[in-house]
Design a protein around this motif. Structure first.
Motif, mmCIF file in Angstrom:
data_model
loop_
_atom_site.group_PDB
_atom_site.id
_atom_site.type_symbol
_atom_site.label_atom_id
_atom_site.label_comp_id
_atom_site.label_asym_id
_atom_site.label_seq_id
_atom_site.Cartn_x
_atom_site.Cartn_y
_atom_site.Cartn_z
ATOM 1 N N UNK A 49 0.828 -1.197 0.000
ATOM 2 C CA UNK A 49 0.000 0.000 0.000
ATOM 3 C C UNK A 49 0.866 1.253 0.000
ATOM 4 N N UNK A 50 0.214 2.412 -0.153
ATOM 5 C CA UNK A 50 0.941 3.677 -0.254
ATOM 6 C C UNK A 50 0.339 4.709 0.688
ATOM 7 N N UNK A 51 1.210 5.585 1.165
ATOM 8 C CA UNK A 51 0.774 6.640 2.084
ATOM 9 C C UNK A 51 1.520 7.928 1.745
ATOM 10 N N UNK A 56 -4.698 5.273 10.705
ATOM 11 C CA UNK A 56 -3.587 5.487 9.777
ATOM 12 C C UNK A 56 -4.063 5.013 8.411
ATOM 13 N N UNK A 57 -4.127 5.938 7.444
ATOM 14 C CA UNK A 57 -4.738 5.676 6.144
ATOM 15 C C UNK A 57 -3.693 5.300 5.099
ATOM 16 N N UNK A 58 -4.008 4.235 4.352
ATOM 17 C CA UNK A 58 -3.163 3.771 3.254
ATOM 18 C C UNK A 58 -4.041 3.440 2.063
ATOM 19 N N UNK A 59 -3.503 3.553 0.849
ATOM 20 C CA UNK A 59 -4.290 3.273 -0.342
ATOM 21 C C UNK A 59 -3.593 2.352 -1.317
ATOM 22 N N UNK A 114 6.016 3.602 0.614
ATOM 23 C CA UNK A 114 5.554 2.293 0.158
ATOM 24 C C UNK A 114 5.573 1.378 1.373
ATOM 25 N N UNK A 115 4.449 0.725 1.630
ATOM 26 C CA UNK A 115 4.274 -0.026 2.867
ATOM 27 C C UNK A 115 3.826 -1.454 2.608
ATOM 28 N N UNK A 116 4.167 -2.321 3.509
ATOM 29 C CA UNK A 116 3.633 -3.678 3.492
ATOM 30 C C UNK A 116 2.726 -3.828 4.701
ATOM 31 N N UNK A 117 1.455 -4.121 4.436
ATOM 32 C CA UNK A 117 0.487 -4.316 5.516
ATOM 33 C C UNK A 117 0.320 -5.815 5.710
ATOM 34 N N UNK A 118 0.737 -6.311 6.855
ATOM 35 C CA UNK A 118 0.746 -7.744 7.121
ATOM 36 C C UNK A 118 -0.632 -8.205 7.610
#
Length: 221
Positions: free
Chosen positions: A6-8, A32-35, A55-59
């Motif tokens: 996801x992206x923030x 905390x918002x991610x898209x 750039x994020x990894x949501x587990x």
């Protein structure tokens, strides 16, 4: 549920641990918002000072599915109206109170992005200028992707930062252009949705009347 990238977009960057610390009056309340859409995340902060894309990894695989709330259609609309508190009449309804409480009962809330560029559509709805069916169609026609909101510290602990990048130069200009085009497209989407859904759905005052009648019947019972 599988893990997801996801992206923030951030103004000035994240400091310390990720926390559910957004403004309260967001689509799904504080979190905390991610898209899923990288360009939408860039555009969101393109006019801010020091715009940074994460750039994020949501587990999600490490969060019980019973702790995830996925919102669609009318449920999504009710939750957004309840949490953004855009209409005082709606805010007073048991339905709004139900959804404010419902959204806070989960670690993660997932749903379509009601980007700020679509606030015109929501405002038209709250001023009785379009029906619920028109609003939902309008939001579905503007593809800003899905948003994943970490509502608790536990959910935030499952977010890993993979990359951090300051937006500048040509990349920043592209994000600004995307934002400008999105604003134009949003206006057209509102008009098109109103035209194509004539005679379908209910206006907000009608929804309020129906819900008030339900409350009275339940009260009498």
């Amino acid at each position: 549920m599988d893990d997801i990238i996801l992206y923030h977009g951030s103004r000035g960057g994240l400091v310390g641990d990720i926390k559910p610390s957004s403004r309260v009056l967001c689509d799904f309340g504080k979190g905390f918002y991610m898209g899923t859409d990288k360009m939408q995340a860039k555009a969101l902060v393109s006019e801010k000072r020091e715009p940074i894309l994460y750039t994020l990894k949501f587990k999600l695989s490490e969060i019980p599915e019973s702790r995830l709330l996925v919102l669609e259609g009318q449920d999504w609309l009710n939750a957004v109206l309840a949490k953004r508190k855009l209409c005082e009449e709606f805010n007073r309804l048991p339905l709004a109170k139900k959804w404010r409480k419902e959204v806070e009962g989960y670690d993660v809330v997932i749903g379509k992005i009601a980007d700020d560029k679509m606030l015109d559509a929501i405002e038209r709805f709250t001023s009785y200028g379009m029906t619920d069916v028109a609003l939902i169609q309008c939001l579905q026609s503007t593809n800003y992707g899905m948003q994943y909101v970490a509502k608790t510290d536990f959910a935030c602990s499952k977010i890993a930062i993979l990359a951090e990048k300051t937006l500048q130069g040509a990349e920043l200009q592209m994000a600004k252009e995307y934002a400008r085009n999105a604003r134009i497209n949003a206006v057209h989407a509102v008009d098109d949705a109103i035209k194509s859904t004539r005679g379908k759905g209910m206006y907000l005052d009608e929804i309020v009347q129906v819900e008030q009648s339900k409350s009275k019947r339940l009260g009498k019972g």
